[in-house]
Design a protein around this motif. Structure first.
Motif, short mmCIF file in Angstrom:
data_model
loop_
_atom_site.label_atom_id
_atom_site.label_comp_id
_atom_site.label_asym_id
_atom_site.label_seq_id
_atom_site.Cartn_x
_atom_site.Cartn_y
_atom_site.Cartn_z
N ALA A 94 -4.70 0.74 -0.55
CA ALA A 94 -5.52 0.81 0.66
C ALA A 94 -4.68 0.60 1.92
CB ALA A 94 -6.64 -0.24 0.59
N CYS A 95 -3.62 -0.20 1.83
CA CYS A 95 -2.73 -0.39 2.99
C CYS A 95 -2.14 0.94 3.43
CB CYS A 95 -1.60 -1.35 2.64
SG CYS A 95 -2.09 -3.06 2.41
N TYR A 96 -1.61 1.70 2.49
CA TYR A 96 -0.99 2.99 2.81
C TYR A 96 -2.04 4.01 3.24
CZ TYR A 96 3.37 1.14 1.03
OH TYR A 96 4.50 0.37 0.85
N ARG A 97 -3.15 4.07 2.50
CA ARG A 97 -4.22 5.03 2.80
C ARG A 97 -4.83 4.76 4.19
NH1 ARG A 97 -6.22 4.55 -1.84
NH2 ARG A 97 -7.59 2.82 -1.34
N ASN A 98 -5.15 3.50 4.47
CA ASN A 98 -5.77 3.16 5.74
C ASN A 98 -4.79 3.30 6.91
OD1 ASN A 98 -8.29 2.70 4.62
ND2 ASN A 98 -7.84 0.56 4.19
N LEU A 137 -2.40 5.58 7.07
CA LEU A 137 -2.37 7.02 7.32
C LEU A 137 -3.65 7.48 8.02
CD1 LEU A 137 -0.65 8.31 4.08
CD2 LEU A 137 0.28 8.40 6.41
N GLN A 138 -4.78 6.86 7.68
CA GLN A 138 -6.04 7.20 8.34
C GLN A 138 -6.00 6.83 9.83
OE1 GLN A 138 -8.55 8.98 7.03
NE2 GLN A 138 -9.37 9.01 9.10
N ARG A 139 -5.44 5.65 10.16
CA ARG A 139 -5.31 5.28 11.58
C ARG A 139 -4.40 6.27 12.29
NH1 ARG A 139 -8.18 2.02 9.34
NH2 ARG A 139 -9.47 3.86 9.66
N ALA A 140 -3.32 6.71 11.63
CA ALA A 140 -2.42 7.70 12.23
C ALA A 140 -3.14 9.02 12.47
CB ALA A 140 -1.20 7.91 11.34
N GLU A 141 -3.93 9.46 11.50
CA GLU A 141 -4.69 10.70 11.64
C GLU A 141 -5.69 10.60 12.78
OE1 GLU A 141 -5.01 13.93 9.91
OE2 GLU A 141 -2.92 13.34 9.66
N GLU A 142 -6.42 9.48 12.86
CA GLU A 142 -7.41 9.29 13.92
C GLU A 142 -6.78 9.34 15.31
OE1 GLU A 142 -10.20 6.35 11.17
OE2 GLU A 142 -9.01 5.49 12.80
N SER A 143 -5.53 8.92 15.39
CA SER A 143 -4.81 8.92 16.68
C SER A 143 -3.98 10.18 16.87
CB SER A 143 -3.91 7.68 16.76
OG SER A 143 -4.70 6.51 16.73
N GLU A 144 -4.11 11.11 15.93
CA GLU A 144 -3.40 12.40 15.98
C GLU A 144 -1.89 12.23 16.07
OE1 GLU A 144 -5.22 15.04 18.84
OE2 GLU A 144 -7.20 14.79 17.91
N LEU A 145 -1.38 11.25 15.33
CA LEU A 145 0.06 11.02 15.29
C LEU A 145 0.72 11.99 14.32
CD1 LEU A 145 0.12 7.12 15.25
CD2 LEU A 145 -0.05 8.68 17.19
N ARG A 155 5.73 2.58 -6.81
CA ARG A 155 4.87 3.58 -7.47
C ARG A 155 3.51 3.68 -6.78
NH1 ARG A 155 7.04 6.00 -11.58
NH2 ARG A 155 8.92 5.11 -12.50
N VAL A 156 2.94 2.55 -6.38
CA VAL A 156 1.66 2.58 -5.65
C VAL A 156 1.85 3.28 -4.31
CG1 VAL A 156 -0.08 1.15 -4.49
CG2 VAL A 156 0.71 0.53 -6.79
N ALA A 157 2.91 2.94 -3.59
CA ALA A 157 3.16 3.54 -2.27
C ALA A 157 3.32 5.05 -2.38
CB ALA A 157 4.42 2.92 -1.64
N VAL A 158 4.18 5.49 -3.28
CA VAL A 158 4.46 6.92 -3.42
C VAL A 158 3.23 7.67 -3.91
CG1 VAL A 158 5.83 8.62 -4.70
CG2 VAL A 158 6.95 6.62 -3.68
N ASP A 159 2.54 7.13 -4.91
CA ASP A 159 1.34 7.78 -5.44
C ASP A 159 0.28 7.93 -4.35
OD1 ASP A 159 -0.35 8.78 -7.69
OD2 ASP A 159 -1.51 6.97 -7.24
N THR A 160 0.07 6.88 -3.56
CA THR A 160 -0.95 6.92 -2.51
C THR A 160 -0.60 7.96 -1.45
OG1 THR A 160 -1.42 4.59 -2.93
CG2 THR A 160 -2.23 5.51 -0.86
N VAL A 161 0.67 7.98 -1.03
CA VAL A 161 1.11 8.95 -0.02
C VAL A 161 0.99 10.37 -0.57
CG1 VAL A 161 3.14 9.78 1.23
CG2 VAL A 161 2.51 7.36 1.32
N LEU A 162 1.42 10.60 -1.79
CA LEU A 162 1.33 11.95 -2.38
C LEU A 162 -0.12 12.42 -2.45
CD1 LEU A 162 4.00 11.79 -5.23
CD2 LEU A 162 4.20 12.95 -3.02
N LYS A 163 -1.02 11.53 -2.82
CA LYS A 163 -2.45 11.89 -2.90
C LYS A 163 -3.04 12.16 -1.52
CE LYS A 163 -3.58 9.67 -7.28
NZ LYS A 163 -4.12 8.45 -7.91
N ALA A 164 -2.52 11.50 -0.49
CA ALA A 164 -3.06 11.65 0.87
C ALA A 164 -2.57 12.93 1.55
CB ALA A 164 -2.68 10.45 1.72
#
Length: 177
Positions: free
Chosen positions: A98-102, A104-112, A134-143
């Motif tokens: 959730a740290c990585y996913r959220n 990235l969501q804040r970055a998307e909302e701010s159009e970064l 593994r959690v970090a990479v998997d989460t980023v790849l899925k996003a």
């Protein structure tokens, strides 16, 4: 490494000196205040204005992410996320993802367009390195398929061994998708 429309890289360095990145991610404490590790380095480099801006946003829960300006950092924004304390905050894997996913969501909302991550929860919070990677990479790849604005993701690691381990796992997991 290019994955779909996003460049993903691993780099040894200091999260507080990531020139050219729209945002850096702070592995924050719940109060979003200066501390040790990544939070301390970012707050020292950003100056006292960062703590002043963070105060009304705190406290945050594990997995949550909030965004502030970068103050004196070379980055316009800082995304603050609270990683799980390993063995205390459960389910640790879901909270870390959730740290990585959220973030990235804040970055998307701010159009970064670019975001630099540290290895969240692997320092004082005690998350074992390989499972955390593994959690970090998997989460980023899925996003990545859902990212409209973010085009560059950098993992910033404090030593060469950690960077090499991130690169190895990133290559392995990217090939397996």
């Amino acid at each position: 490494m290019r994955i779909d429309h996003v460049e993903v890289e691993c780099q040894q360095g200091d999260i507080a000196t990531q020139v050219g990145m729209d945002a850096v991610v702070n592995a924050a404490n719940a109060q979003l205040m200066p501390g040790g590790g990544v939070a301390g380095a970012l707050h020292r480099a950003a100056g006292p204005g960062l703590a002043e801006e963070c105060a009304p946003l705190a406290p945050i829960n594990p997995g949550q992410a909030v965004i502030t300006s970068g103050h004196e950092l070379p980055n316009p924004f800082v995304i603050h996320t609270l990683g799980p304390v390993y063995g205390v905050d459960e389910p640790a894997e879901e909270l870390l993802a959730a740290c990585y996913r959220n973030s990235l969501q804040r970055a998307e909302e701010s159009e970064l367009r670019s975001v630099a991550f540290p290895a969240i929860s692997t320092g004082a919070f005690g998350y074992p390195l390989e499972p955390a990677i593994r959690v970090a990479v998997d989460t980023v790849l899925k996003a990545i398929p859902s990212l409209e604005h973010v085009r560059h993701i950098r993992f910033v690691l404090h030593d060469a061994g950690m960077r090499d381990q991130f690169e190895r796992i990133l290559e392995e997991m990217a090939q397996g998708r």
